[in-house]
Design a protein around this motif. Structure first.
Motif, PDB file in Angstrom:
ATOM      1  N   GLN A  72       0.815  -1.221   0.000  1.00  0.00           N
ATOM      2  CA  GLN A  72       0.000   0.000   0.000  1.00  0.00           C
ATOM      3  C   GLN A  72       0.846   1.268   0.000  1.00  0.00           C
ATOM      4  O   GLN A  72       0.508   2.253  -0.630  1.00  0.00           O
ATOM      5  CB  GLN A  72      -0.915   0.044   1.229  1.00  0.00           C
ATOM      6  N   GLU A  73       1.942   1.267   0.755  1.00  0.00           N
ATOM      7  CA  GLU A  73       2.699   2.508   0.915  1.00  0.00           C
ATOM      8  C   GLU A  73       3.857   2.598  -0.077  1.00  0.00           C
ATOM      9  O   GLU A  73       4.332   3.681  -0.377  1.00  0.00           O
ATOM     10  CB  GLU A  73       3.230   2.613   2.344  1.00  0.00           C
ATOM     11  N   ALA A  74       4.341   1.431  -0.538  1.00  0.00           N
ATOM     12  CA  ALA A  74       5.395   1.447  -1.549  1.00  0.00           C
ATOM     13  C   ALA A  74       4.795   0.853  -2.836  1.00  0.00           C
ATOM     14  O   ALA A  74       4.026   1.532  -3.504  1.00  0.00           O
ATOM     15  CB  ALA A  74       6.610   0.667  -1.062  1.00  0.00           C
ATOM     16  N   TRP A  75       5.098  -0.387  -3.151  1.00  0.00           N
ATOM     17  CA  TRP A  75       4.609  -0.947  -4.413  1.00  0.00           C
ATOM     18  C   TRP A  75       4.805  -2.462  -4.412  1.00  0.00           C
ATOM     19  O   TRP A  75       5.347  -3.041  -3.473  1.00  0.00           O
ATOM     20  CB  TRP A  75       5.367  -0.330  -5.584  1.00  0.00           C
ATOM     21  N   ALA A  83      14.473 -12.300 -12.917  1.00  0.00           N
ATOM     22  CA  ALA A  83      13.283 -11.848 -13.650  1.00  0.00           C
ATOM     23  C   ALA A  83      13.596 -10.656 -14.547  1.00  0.00           C
ATOM     24  O   ALA A  83      14.360  -9.775 -14.171  1.00  0.00           O
ATOM     25  CB  ALA A  83      12.192 -11.458 -12.662  1.00  0.00           C
ATOM     26  N   ILE A  84      13.000 -10.666 -15.725  1.00  0.00           N
ATOM     27  CA  ILE A  84      12.973  -9.474 -16.574  1.00  0.00           C
ATOM     28  C   ILE A  84      11.758  -8.690 -16.109  1.00  0.00           C
ATOM     29  O   ILE A  84      10.612  -9.108 -16.311  1.00  0.00           O
ATOM     30  CB  ILE A  84      12.857  -9.861 -18.065  1.00  0.00           C
ATOM     31  N   MET A  85      12.011  -7.574 -15.449  1.00  0.00           N
ATOM     32  CA  MET A  85      10.916  -6.919 -14.716  1.00  0.00           C
ATOM     33  C   MET A  85      10.091  -5.989 -15.605  1.00  0.00           C
ATOM     34  O   MET A  85      10.017  -4.795 -15.373  1.00  0.00           O
ATOM     35  CB  MET A  85      11.481  -6.191 -13.500  1.00  0.00           C
ATOM     36  N   ASN A  86       9.430  -6.597 -16.570  1.00  0.00           N
ATOM     37  CA  ASN A  86       8.604  -5.811 -17.483  1.00  0.00           C
ATOM     38  C   ASN A  86       7.117  -6.032 -17.214  1.00  0.00           C
ATOM     39  O   ASN A  86       6.274  -5.837 -18.080  1.00  0.00           O
ATOM     40  CB  ASN A  86       8.952  -6.147 -18.942  1.00  0.00           C
ATOM     41  N   GLY A  87       6.801  -6.418 -15.996  1.00  0.00           N
ATOM     42  CA  GLY A  87       5.409  -6.648 -15.629  1.00  0.00           C
ATOM     43  C   GLY A  87       4.958  -5.640 -14.585  1.00  0.00           C
ATOM     44  O   GLY A  87       5.330  -4.476 -14.649  1.00  0.00           O
ATOM     45  N   ASP A  88       4.168  -6.103 -13.607  1.00  0.00           N
ATOM     46  CA  ASP A  88       3.606  -5.148 -12.658  1.00  0.00           C
ATOM     47  C   ASP A  88       4.369  -5.080 -11.333  1.00  0.00           C
ATOM     48  O   ASP A  88       3.906  -4.455 -10.383  1.00  0.00           O
ATOM     49  CB  ASP A  88       2.117  -5.438 -12.422  1.00  0.00           C
ATOM     50  N   THR A  89       5.533  -5.693 -11.281  1.00  0.00           N
ATOM     51  CA  THR A  89       6.354  -5.536 -10.074  1.00  0.00           C
ATOM     52  C   THR A  89       7.337  -4.399 -10.309  1.00  0.00           C
ATOM     53  O   THR A  89       7.919  -4.275 -11.381  1.00  0.00           O
ATOM     54  CB  THR A  89       7.119  -6.826  -9.727  1.00  0.00           C
ATOM     55  N   VAL A  90       7.518  -3.582  -9.300  1.00  0.00           N
ATOM     56  CA  VAL A  90       8.221  -2.313  -9.461  1.00  0.00           C
ATOM     57  C   VAL A  90       9.635  -2.374  -8.884  1.00  0.00           C
ATOM     58  O   VAL A  90      10.532  -1.666  -9.339  1.00  0.00           O
ATOM     59  CB  VAL A  90       7.405  -1.190  -8.792  1.00  0.00           C
ATOM     60  N   GLU A  91       9.830  -3.221  -7.874  1.00  0.00           N
ATOM     61  CA  GLU A  91      11.147  -3.282  -7.243  1.00  0.00           C
ATOM     62  C   GLU A  91      11.419  -4.731  -6.845  1.00  0.00           C
ATOM     63  O   GLU A  91      10.526  -5.435  -6.376  1.00  0.00           O
ATOM     64  CB  GLU A  91      11.183  -2.364  -6.006  1.00  0.00           C
ATOM     65  N   LYS A  94      15.203  -8.155  -3.445  1.00  0.00           N
ATOM     66  CA  LYS A  94      16.579  -8.082  -2.955  1.00  0.00           C
ATOM     67  C   LYS A  94      17.094  -6.655  -2.928  1.00  0.00           C
ATOM     68  O   LYS A  94      17.898  -6.315  -2.056  1.00  0.00           O
ATOM     69  CB  LYS A  94      17.517  -9.039  -3.692  1.00  0.00           C
ATOM     70  N   ASP A  95      16.592  -5.812  -3.792  1.00  0.00           N
ATOM     71  CA  ASP A  95      16.981  -4.407  -3.720  1.00  0.00           C
ATOM     72  C   ASP A  95      16.323  -3.720  -2.521  1.00  0.00           C
ATOM     73  O   ASP A  95      16.948  -2.917  -1.829  1.00  0.00           O
ATOM     74  CB  ASP A  95      16.634  -3.693  -5.028  1.00  0.00           C
TER      75      ASP A  95
ATOM     76  N   SER C  47       5.974   5.517  -1.774  1.00  0.00           N
ATOM     77  CA  SER C  47       7.342   5.831  -1.403  1.00  0.00           C
ATOM     78  C   SER C  47       7.916   4.730  -0.531  1.00  0.00           C
ATOM     79  O   SER C  47       7.231   4.187   0.316  1.00  0.00           O
ATOM     80  CB  SER C  47       7.353   7.145  -0.607  1.00  0.00           C
ATOM     81  N   ARG C  51      10.248   7.708   2.216  1.00  0.00           N
ATOM     82  CA  ARG C  51       9.463   7.531   3.434  1.00  0.00           C
ATOM     83  C   ARG C  51      10.355   7.152   4.616  1.00  0.00           C
ATOM     84  O   ARG C  51      10.330   7.777   5.679  1.00  0.00           O
ATOM     85  CB  ARG C  51       8.442   6.422   3.180  1.00  0.00           C
ATOM     86  N   ILE C 178       8.732   0.185 -19.067  1.00  0.00           N
ATOM     87  CA  ILE C 178       7.537  -0.382 -19.707  1.00  0.00           C
ATOM     88  C   ILE C 178       6.370   0.582 -19.711  1.00  0.00           C
ATOM     89  O   ILE C 178       5.337   0.303 -20.296  1.00  0.00           O
ATOM     90  CB  ILE C 178       7.099  -1.683 -19.015  1.00  0.00           C
ATOM     91  N   ARG C 278      14.957  -4.427 -12.917  1.00  0.00           N
ATOM     92  CA  ARG C 278      16.096  -5.258 -13.305  1.00  0.00           C
ATOM     93  C   ARG C 278      15.851  -5.915 -14.664  1.00  0.00           C
ATOM     94  O   ARG C 278      14.748  -6.365 -14.957  1.00  0.00           O
ATOM     95  CB  ARG C 278      16.336  -6.355 -12.263  1.00  0.00           C
ATOM     96  N   ASN C 279      16.908  -5.972 -15.440  1.00  0.00           N
ATOM     97  CA  ASN C 279      16.887  -6.598 -16.765  1.00  0.00           C
ATOM     98  C   ASN C 279      15.961  -5.874 -17.744  1.00  0.00           C
ATOM     99  O   ASN C 279      15.616  -6.413 -18.786  1.00  0.00           O
ATOM    100  CB  ASN C 279      16.539  -8.096 -16.652  1.00  0.00           C
ATOM    101  N   TYR C 295      23.262   1.139  -3.691  1.00  0.00           N
ATOM    102  CA  TYR C 295      22.778   1.042  -2.305  1.00  0.00           C
ATOM    103  C   TYR C 295      23.410   2.129  -1.430  1.00  0.00           C
ATOM    104  O   TYR C 295      22.799   2.602  -0.470  1.00  0.00           O
ATOM    105  CB  TYR C 295      23.048  -0.349  -1.718  1.00  0.00           C
TER     106      TYR C 295
END
Lengths: 319, 319, 319
Positions: A72-75, A83-91, A94-95, C47, C51, C178, C278-279, C295
């Motif tokens: 809710q507060e981040a994403w 993963a090739i992050m070209n979908g609906d995940t933003v981060e 591991k980061d 955020s 945040r 994307i 990523r990627n 980081y």
């Protein structure tokens, strides 16, 4: 204590319980123990008791608390390596964890079972990433297969309520529910009871046996009435099938705990981790009876958390 | 003060207002008064002023604050006694309250009217459960029929703005809105004005009379222009019909407060609890005029809350 | 420092960076500097880093922190002056700001570009209302066209990582994404690099040039490989078209930063503000390489915020 995600992170359960009871007597005895240190409470799932009790425990020790309701507060976070992050995940998780490493002295995380892919849940696909990438101690606020802060609170509560000079009989009983629920609380309770000086019995319908990894040598009885006989403590909890993962095979008998069933026991104390579905898992009459020590359990969540935070702070100060 | 849910929890309104004005002069005079104590702020509904002012007030007194956005951070609560909880509610409100009893020294709760079942709202179906099950003091952050922290702030604001040696004329005027809104602020303002040394008039269209329980002997005038005549304070607020509960009977005249209407008054100060629908409830020109003391009202929410928290802490310390 | 919304609020960038590095060495050196003062963190958008780092920075200085997730915890705000508020907005931003004036000593706000109306975004339709109506200092936690706390953290990070006796070559490179993303981070980084003693180059595909107002005299190269040559720092970031506002014109070459491309550089350090796809924006191998100082950048968000809060507190104490 390096991390706290299962009973295996405890050296000596009895001495931890003793420590918790001491903290309960005077929760504000060490108000500066965590001074200048920060605990991050990361919620990937909803929480009431865990959220509040962790904050109180941290405040009692003077820890700064950062709470993050991730979705809710981040994403949305990505959990797949590579993963090739070209979908609906933003981060990528591991980061996010590497950033938490920069910001927090302790990371606590709630990450329920996804209930979709058995292997992911059994392997703790999310918690394992925290354990892998975190450079600070990690505390589980409930993960796919365990709820150790709950189990420690349960051990404290049983200890407070047992003064007799014999082992109590403790029965973990499956209860009905309306949708598939994870096995975490059941698994965890089993794991901790095996370390306690109690007679431990698990009772559940056929098809609902917990993961053998957690059951180990514990007695499993598929007839609830037989299992409840002479119980001193009953722990009520639903879980879905482990074998037919996350399914709910039909159960013909009524497993809801009622006063009628309590009569089979040795006037047993009744436990539940909450939230509870009244009149589904157990009846109003049981919930509101003198036998219920459920709210005491909830209170002990504070001291369970505070004991663990305190142990972790001791560890940090040694580094 | 055992609880704070209506004007009836106040012994002596004038002395409470005096206390609040003293706190306003030096809000940080008692930074350790709440030390080691915890207030739980439970939001079953949205909040901006109440949320922030309560946190500031608590921090000023050294209270620990736990904020819980129940539906988003925890889950849906069940409110019916005896419910078989096989639907979409996850935890019974009475269990949540019993847990809050374990965690908090004071419970504050916001629980708006449901606007569906008149009886439920009139009987304060949610707040009443808090009053029934809480073992610690309960503070209303607005309930189905009252908003007492707002009303106390309103009394403080009127006191600050009235230096003449006669009773001010205070008019509570209904204002237009686009959807059905609860009567809580209107009810509450009426109830508190009846305890103040003021000439109090309520004006609203036919069909919009407040619950007689709150109107009591107050003058009610259905012609807005007549009511506004010579007013020293105007309190602008919408509410839906009490008689035809939660309905919005057609109103032919334009009840929006404008500069034109202000001319009828004794250069009245204009009040509103916020949030306000500009150019629906009142015009931009009024909102942004010298006559508006609306932001001062908002500021006084801090001191209203701090006074009540302080009184409750006094009570706790006596136990 | 009266407000902090762009590099123009800084008098002397080098001395601010020096101050930040001093704070990083001992973040708890002034634990009472903000005592009795309140910072409101208002999030109109999601955020994670901002945040958490803002909360830590505030706590390090003893500031009280109020966090408001406006849409979820309060309601939808109206941004148009003169609006007849008969739609789905519940409170006008200027009233919310006036209330924050009453409650906070500092207002910090995150308000992303709407990406719908170019003029609204270019004119900072939301931030400008805060600057207009706030009576206390305003800090941007990222606005439609800038992300200054990020840029200050970036300057700190570059300073920490550059010990040679010549200007480093810093390349801001566009990266794939994307969906349409605001230009704020790119704009802001350009604006701050122009104040640093570096060789600054921007590289992006044709059609993706940043607003000339931010590009100024910086070198822009549309061939990524050419631009990366001998770079000492690479800042990776996507943005959508400014010219065809918020559009994503087709890009034929693959702009994702890979190890292959890193070879063109002077073993460049790689930067990104996070969250990163990523990627898509950069490869796993780059993200997880020794070259990444991403980081460290995230950690420096704490000291960037703490330096700004500290400067603002100095300003307040002079009033």
């Amino acid at each position: 204590m390096q991390n706290f995600t299962s009973v295996e992170d405890i050296n000596d359960l009895q001495s931890i319980i003793k420590e918790a009871l001491k903290i309960k007597e005077n929760p504000l005895a060490e108000p500066d123990k965590g001074k200048g240190k920060t605990i991050g409470l990361v919620f990937l799932n909803s929480s009431l008791r865990t959220r509040l009790s962790s904050q109180i425990a941290a405040q009692n020790l003077g820890l700064n608390v950062l709470t993050l309701n991730a979705a809710q507060e981040a994403w949305n976070l990505e959990f797949s390596d590579g993963a090739i992050m070209n979908g609906d995940t933003v981060e990528h998780i591991k980061d996010a964890i590497e950033v938490l490493n920069q910001y927090c002295d302790i990371i606590a995380v709630r990450c329920f079972a996804g209930m979709k892919n058995k292997e992911d849940d059994v392997n703790e696909s999310i918690l394992s990433q925290f354990l892998k990438h975190a450079k600070v101690p990690v505390i589980s606020l409930e993960s796919a297969t365990r709820h150790p802060l709950q189990s420690l609170a349960d051990c404290i509560t049983i200890t407070e309520n047992w003064k007799e000079d014999r082992k109590p009989k403790v029965v973990l009983t499956w209860a009905p529910h309306i949708k598939p629920i994870a096995q975490a609380v059941g698994n965890s309770f089993a794991e901790w009871m095996q370390e306690m000086d109690v007679d431990f019995v698990i009772t559940n319908p056929e098809g609902y046996d917990l993961d053998p990894k957690f059951v180990k040598n514990s007695t499993v009885i598929h007839n609830q009435n037989e299992a409840l006989k002479d119980a001193d403590f009953i722990y009520v909890k639903n879980w879905s099938s482990f074998e037919n993962y996350a399914q709910m095979p039909e159960v013909k008998e009524n497993w809801m705990l009622t006063n009628e069933k309590l009569k089979l026991t040795n006037n047993a104390k009744v436990m539940h981790c909450l939230p509870v579905r009244r009149n589904v898992e157990l009846s109003d009459e049981v919930m509101d009876s003198e036998n219920s020590i459920i709210y005491q359990q909830a209170k002990n969540r504070i001291f369970s958390a505070q004991t663990v935070f305190s142990e972790i702070l001791d560890e940090i100060s040694k580094r």
